[in-house]
Design a protein around this motif. Structure first.
Motif, PDB file in Angstrom:
ATOM      1  N   TRP A  20       0.829  -1.193   0.000  1.00  0.00           N
ATOM      2  CA  TRP A  20       0.000   0.000   0.000  1.00  0.00           C
ATOM      3  C   TRP A  20       0.866   1.247   0.000  1.00  0.00           C
ATOM      4  CZ3 TRP A  20      -5.496   0.773   0.773  1.00  0.00           C
ATOM      5  CH2 TRP A  20      -6.239  -0.417   0.663  1.00  0.00           C
ATOM      6  N   SER A  21       0.595   2.121  -0.936  1.00  0.00           N
ATOM      7  CA  SER A  21       1.357   3.367  -1.004  1.00  0.00           C
ATOM      8  C   SER A  21       0.936   4.295   0.121  1.00  0.00           C
ATOM      9  CB  SER A  21       1.133   4.056  -2.348  1.00  0.00           C
ATOM     10  OG  SER A  21       1.656   5.357  -2.330  1.00  0.00           O
ATOM     11  N   ILE A  22       1.898   4.920   0.776  1.00  0.00           N
ATOM     12  CA  ILE A  22       1.551   5.847   1.854  1.00  0.00           C
ATOM     13  C   ILE A  22       0.966   7.139   1.305  1.00  0.00           C
ATOM     14  CG2 ILE A  22       3.291   4.967   3.419  1.00  0.00           C
ATOM     15  CD1 ILE A  22       4.994   7.384   2.729  1.00  0.00           C
ATOM     16  N   THR A  23       1.032   7.330  -0.012  1.00  0.00           N
ATOM     17  CA  THR A  23       0.469   8.537  -0.592  1.00  0.00           C
ATOM     18  C   THR A  23      -0.982   8.353  -1.021  1.00  0.00           C
ATOM     19  OG1 THR A  23       1.303   7.933  -2.785  1.00  0.00           O
ATOM     20  CG2 THR A  23       2.715   9.312  -1.416  1.00  0.00           C
ATOM     21  N   GLU A  24      -1.537   7.162  -0.821  1.00  0.00           N
ATOM     22  CA  GLU A  24      -2.956   6.953  -1.113  1.00  0.00           C
ATOM     23  C   GLU A  24      -3.808   7.804  -0.169  1.00  0.00           C
ATOM     24  OE1 GLU A  24      -4.263   5.037  -3.415  1.00  0.00           O
ATOM     25  OE2 GLU A  24      -2.479   3.956  -4.127  1.00  0.00           O
TER      26      GLU A  24
ATOM     27  N   GLY B  64     -10.392   1.755   5.743  1.00  0.00           N
ATOM     28  CA  GLY B  64     -10.188   0.365   5.335  1.00  0.00           C
ATOM     29  C   GLY B  64      -8.736  -0.005   5.130  1.00  0.00           C
ATOM     30  N   PHE B  65      -7.825   0.855   5.526  1.00  0.00           N
ATOM     31  CA  PHE B  65      -6.399   0.575   5.336  1.00  0.00           C
ATOM     32  C   PHE B  65      -6.007  -0.676   6.122  1.00  0.00           C
ATOM     33  CE2 PHE B  65      -1.924   1.080   6.548  1.00  0.00           C
ATOM     34  CZ  PHE B  65      -1.361   1.238   5.299  1.00  0.00           C
ATOM     35  N   PRO B  66      -5.354  -1.649   5.460  1.00  0.00           N
ATOM     36  CA  PRO B  66      -5.016  -2.920   6.127  1.00  0.00           C
ATOM     37  C   PRO B  66      -3.812  -2.773   7.050  1.00  0.00           C
ATOM     38  CG  PRO B  66      -4.179  -2.939   3.893  1.00  0.00           C
ATOM     39  CD  PRO B  66      -4.924  -1.644   4.042  1.00  0.00           C
ATOM     40  N   PHE B  67      -4.009  -2.092   8.163  1.00  0.00           N
ATOM     41  CA  PHE B  67      -2.890  -1.739   9.045  1.00  0.00           C
ATOM     42  C   PHE B  67      -2.180  -2.983   9.573  1.00  0.00           C
ATOM     43  CE2 PHE B  67      -1.503  -1.153  13.489  1.00  0.00           C
ATOM     44  CZ  PHE B  67      -0.424  -0.321  13.259  1.00  0.00           C
ATOM     45  N   LEU B  68      -2.938  -3.987  10.011  1.00  0.00           N
ATOM     46  CA  LEU B  68      -2.308  -5.165  10.619  1.00  0.00           C
ATOM     47  C   LEU B  68      -1.398  -5.871   9.625  1.00  0.00           C
ATOM     48  CD1 LEU B  68      -5.241  -6.622  12.748  1.00  0.00           C
ATOM     49  CD2 LEU B  68      -3.257  -5.294  13.524  1.00  0.00           C
ATOM     50  N   GLU B  69      -1.861  -5.978   8.365  1.00  0.00           N
ATOM     51  CA  GLU B  69      -1.047  -6.654   7.352  1.00  0.00           C
ATOM     52  C   GLU B  69       0.240  -5.875   7.066  1.00  0.00           C
ATOM     53  OE1 GLU B  69      -4.203  -6.034   7.230  1.00  0.00           O
ATOM     54  OE2 GLU B  69      -5.357  -7.617   6.229  1.00  0.00           O
ATOM     55  N   GLU B  70       0.096  -4.561   6.901  1.00  0.00           N
ATOM     56  CA  GLU B  70       1.270  -3.758   6.583  1.00  0.00           C
ATOM     57  C   GLU B  70       2.225  -3.679   7.773  1.00  0.00           C
ATOM     58  OE1 GLU B  70       1.774  -2.382   3.233  1.00  0.00           O
ATOM     59  OE2 GLU B  70       0.377  -4.055   3.288  1.00  0.00           O
ATOM     60  N   SER B  71       1.680  -3.611   8.970  1.00  0.00           N
ATOM     61  CA  SER B  71       2.521  -3.580  10.163  1.00  0.00           C
ATOM     62  C   SER B  71       3.297  -4.891  10.301  1.00  0.00           C
ATOM     63  CB  SER B  71       1.660  -3.344  11.405  1.00  0.00           C
ATOM     64  OG  SER B  71       2.462  -3.289  12.566  1.00  0.00           O
ATOM     65  N   ALA B  72       2.639  -6.003   9.988  1.00  0.00           N
ATOM     66  CA  ALA B  72       3.313  -7.299  10.048  1.00  0.00           C
ATOM     67  C   ALA B  72       4.452  -7.362   9.030  1.00  0.00           C
ATOM     68  CB  ALA B  72       2.309  -8.418   9.793  1.00  0.00           C
TER      69      ALA B  72
ATOM     70  N   PHE C  31      11.902   2.409   8.731  1.00  0.00           N
ATOM     71  CA  PHE C  31      10.764   1.491   8.635  1.00  0.00           C
ATOM     72  C   PHE C  31       9.829   1.632   9.829  1.00  0.00           C
ATOM     73  CE2 PHE C  31      13.524  -0.759   5.558  1.00  0.00           C
ATOM     74  CZ  PHE C  31      12.624  -0.848   4.515  1.00  0.00           C
ATOM     75  N   MET C  32      10.363   2.030  10.965  1.00  0.00           N
ATOM     76  CA  MET C  32       9.492   2.303  12.100  1.00  0.00           C
ATOM     77  C   MET C  32       8.669   3.577  11.858  1.00  0.00           C
ATOM     78  SD  MET C  32      12.112   1.242  15.174  1.00  0.00           S
ATOM     79  CE  MET C  32      10.982   1.603  16.517  1.00  0.00           C
ATOM     80  N   GLN C  33       9.265   4.547  11.158  1.00  0.00           N
ATOM     81  CA  GLN C  33       8.518   5.746  10.768  1.00  0.00           C
ATOM     82  C   GLN C  33       7.347   5.379   9.859  1.00  0.00           C
ATOM     83  OE1 GLN C  33      11.897   8.444   9.444  1.00  0.00           O
ATOM     84  NE2 GLN C  33      10.356   9.956  10.026  1.00  0.00           N
ATOM     85  N   LEU C  34       7.590   4.465   8.947  1.00  0.00           N
ATOM     86  CA  LEU C  34       6.524   4.038   8.041  1.00  0.00           C
ATOM     87  C   LEU C  34       5.362   3.430   8.822  1.00  0.00           C
ATOM     88  CD1 LEU C  34       8.433   2.424   5.031  1.00  0.00           C
ATOM     89  CD2 LEU C  34       7.162   4.566   5.054  1.00  0.00           C
ATOM     90  N   GLN C  35       5.678   2.663   9.854  1.00  0.00           N
ATOM     91  CA  GLN C  35       4.612   2.085  10.666  1.00  0.00           C
ATOM     92  C   GLN C  35       3.752   3.174  11.301  1.00  0.00           C
ATOM     93  OE1 GLN C  35       7.169  -0.755  13.007  1.00  0.00           O
ATOM     94  NE2 GLN C  35       5.487  -2.145  12.563  1.00  0.00           N
ATOM     95  N   LYS C  36       4.368   4.249  11.748  1.00  0.00           N
ATOM     96  CA  LYS C  36       3.620   5.363  12.333  1.00  0.00           C
ATOM     97  C   LYS C  36       2.677   5.975  11.303  1.00  0.00           C
ATOM     98  CE  LYS C  36       5.807   8.450  14.664  1.00  0.00           C
ATOM     99  NZ  LYS C  36       6.862   9.440  15.018  1.00  0.00           N
ATOM    100  N   LEU C  37       3.144   6.107  10.055  1.00  0.00           N
ATOM    101  CA  LEU C  37       2.278   6.671   9.013  1.00  0.00           C
ATOM    102  C   LEU C  37       1.138   5.719   8.678  1.00  0.00           C
ATOM    103  CD1 LEU C  37       4.735   8.436   6.534  1.00  0.00           C
ATOM    104  CD2 LEU C  37       3.548   9.346   8.516  1.00  0.00           C
ATOM    105  N   TYR C  38       1.424   4.412   8.686  1.00  0.00           N
ATOM    106  CA  TYR C  38       0.361   3.429   8.434  1.00  0.00           C
ATOM    107  C   TYR C  38      -0.699   3.504   9.536  1.00  0.00           C
ATOM    108  CZ  TYR C  38       3.301   1.317   4.818  1.00  0.00           C
ATOM    109  OH  TYR C  38       4.049   1.095   3.698  1.00  0.00           O
ATOM    110  N   LEU C  39      -0.256   3.708  10.768  1.00  0.00           N
ATOM    111  CA  LEU C  39      -1.199   3.825  11.872  1.00  0.00           C
ATOM    112  C   LEU C  39      -2.089   5.059  11.676  1.00  0.00           C
ATOM    113  CD1 LEU C  39      -2.225   2.815  14.591  1.00  0.00           C
ATOM    114  CD2 LEU C  39      -0.419   4.163  15.703  1.00  0.00           C
ATOM    115  N   LYS C  40      -1.498   6.132  11.209  1.00  0.00           N
ATOM    116  CA  LYS C  40      -2.277   7.344  10.943  1.00  0.00           C
ATOM    117  C   LYS C  40      -3.279   7.097   9.822  1.00  0.00           C
ATOM    118  CE  LYS C  40      -1.606  12.331  10.387  1.00  0.00           C
ATOM    119  NZ  LYS C  40      -0.586  13.429  10.295  1.00  0.00           N
ATOM    120  N   ARG C  41      -2.850   6.364   8.818  1.00  0.00           N
ATOM    121  CA  ARG C  41      -3.760   6.012   7.708  1.00  0.00           C
ATOM    122  C   ARG C  41      -4.926   5.170   8.219  1.00  0.00           C
ATOM    123  NH1 ARG C  41      -1.927   4.832   2.727  1.00  0.00           N
ATOM    124  NH2 ARG C  41      -4.088   4.233   2.437  1.00  0.00           N
TER     125      ARG C  41
END
Length: 414
Positions: free
Chosen positions: A144-148, A153-161, A199-209
């Protein structure tokens, strides 16, 4: 009342022999004098070059003294500049993009940068590039692009894993690094910690998404800062104001980010960054830019609006006195996860004319070379593996030369 200027037909000014000698004289300024001047400039005041009463300056037709010195025509903050403001000062963007490899020529204008690197320094650079390619290629697992757009409905658990898997893979790669030369391992470890943090920063952005929040300009500023730290760059996020006397007015700028180094004293800026929030509102246009592989067809106005171009041109102009590159300021324009590298090359004669007259509005040629040109690359998306691999060497080259003196590559004797 705001003053609107109608751009005239482009004019080219060629310096006289006397003016050329002025450039040569300033270019021969001692390194000590340059250091003293840059030290003063870095703390917010740009030096005013002294001129004799009888010295010649280029005359520009079609502009009265009143117009040149009217501060209403040149906003005091470069954040309000447009491209026309920069062109009034004789600063123009190049007609087409340059290759990122062309930017290594900045070493010829620097105080301490060397290119190409030789011997053990070249081995160090190549190792950092190759190992980082392996570590960062794991990012393609993130589907999933972080720019979407923000969505519940963002699949946070999958991307976090997936992020956790990547961090585990990084640990395995780091263990292989221990087999390298102990000298190189020190640099690999420095970079490795920053890869993990990215990569930990990316997780924070996914959580925001996941929470349905829209990513803001500050999110992409922080992400770019985290990405560039991988390359050993020193990132300054709380930026001091830069100022420059232009004609009868003083203009200022505060870049979004700055990369800096010590050579060995005082501090010099390596690059200034402008982060644009919504310069590409059209998703189709963004996709077209990502697919444009032919560098020579890219012109910067395809991607960046006149306001952002004017602001960035002003930031580069005000950074020249602080720069690690003589008469050149290096920069980056960031659009979400896409970055364009830029640099302004301006002669001392041209800069003195801007400071004194406050208006040039033509293209200057000093000693047969065009002054006031901003060169740029095509956009690179650092979340796309192909684009990222093209810029790793340049970023590590900047980062290695930005390290403390004891860790910086030493010139190799022939």
């Amino acid at each position: 009342m705001r003053c609107f200027l109608i751009p005239e037909m482009e004019r080219v000014y060629t310096s006289t022999d006397e003016e050329s000698s002025c450039v040569d004289e300033q270019a021969s300024e001692s390194v000590t004098d340059i250091h003293k001047r840059a030290s003063k400039d870095f703390h917010g005041t740009s030096s005013k070059r002294s001129r004799s009463p009888g010295s010649d300056t280029p005359s520009v037709s079609g502009h009265s003294k009143k117009k040149r010195n009217d501060p209403r025509c040149l906003p005091p903050s470069v954040s309000s500049w447009t491209r026309h403001c920069a062109e009034r000062l004789g600063i123009f963007f190049n007609e087409k993009a340059s290759e990122i490899t062309d930017f290594f020529a900045l070493s010829e204008k620097s105080y301490a940068f060397e290119y190409p690197l030789k011997g053990g320094n070249k081995t160090l650079l190549d190792t950092l590039v190759n190992v980082t390619k392996e570590k960062m290629c794991k990012a393609r697992k993130l589907s999933w692009s972080i720019t979407e757009g923000a969505t519940q409905g963002f699949p946070f658990l999958e991307e976090s894993a997936r992020c956790q898997e990547i961090l585990a893979d990084l640990h395995d790669i780091a263990e292989k690094d221990e087999d390298s030369d102990i000298h190189i391992v020190q640099y690999l470890r420095r970079s490795h910690y920053k890869v993990e943090e990215f990569f930990m920063q990316l997780q924070k952005l996914y959580l925001k998404r996941k929470d349905g929040k829209k990513l803001a300009e500050s999110d992409f500023t922080e992400l770019l800062a985290g990405f560039t730290r991988i390359f050993l760059l020193n990132v300054e996020e709380v930026i001091s104001k830069r100022t420059l006397k232009i004609g009868n007015s003083t203009v200022s700028s505060v870049p979004d980010l700055c990369f800096w180094a010590q050579f060995p004293f005082p501090l010099y800026s390596v690059a200034v960054v402008a982060v644009a929030e919504a310069v590409i509102p059209d998703t189709v246009k963004l996709d077209e830019m990502k697919q444009a592989d032919e560098h020579d067809i890219f012109e910067i106005s395809m991607a960046v609006g006149n306001k952002v171009l004017g602001q960035h041109a002003g930031e580069l102009l005000l950074e020249v006195g602080n720069s690690a590159f003589r008469n050149v300021a290096l920069g980056i324009i960031c659009m979400r996860t896409m970055i364009i590298f830029t640099y302004l090359e301006i002669s001392p004669k041209h800069l003195a004319l801007i400071e004194e007259k406050g208006d040039v509005d033509c293209r200057l040629q000093i000693n047969g070379k065009r002054s006031g040109t901003i060169y740029y690359t095509r956009p690179y998306d650092y979340m796309v593996e192909k684009d990222r691999c093209e810029i790793l060497e340049f970023l590590f080259w900047l980062g290695l030369h930005s390290l403390p003196l004891d860790y910086r590559p030493k010139p190799v004797k022939e």
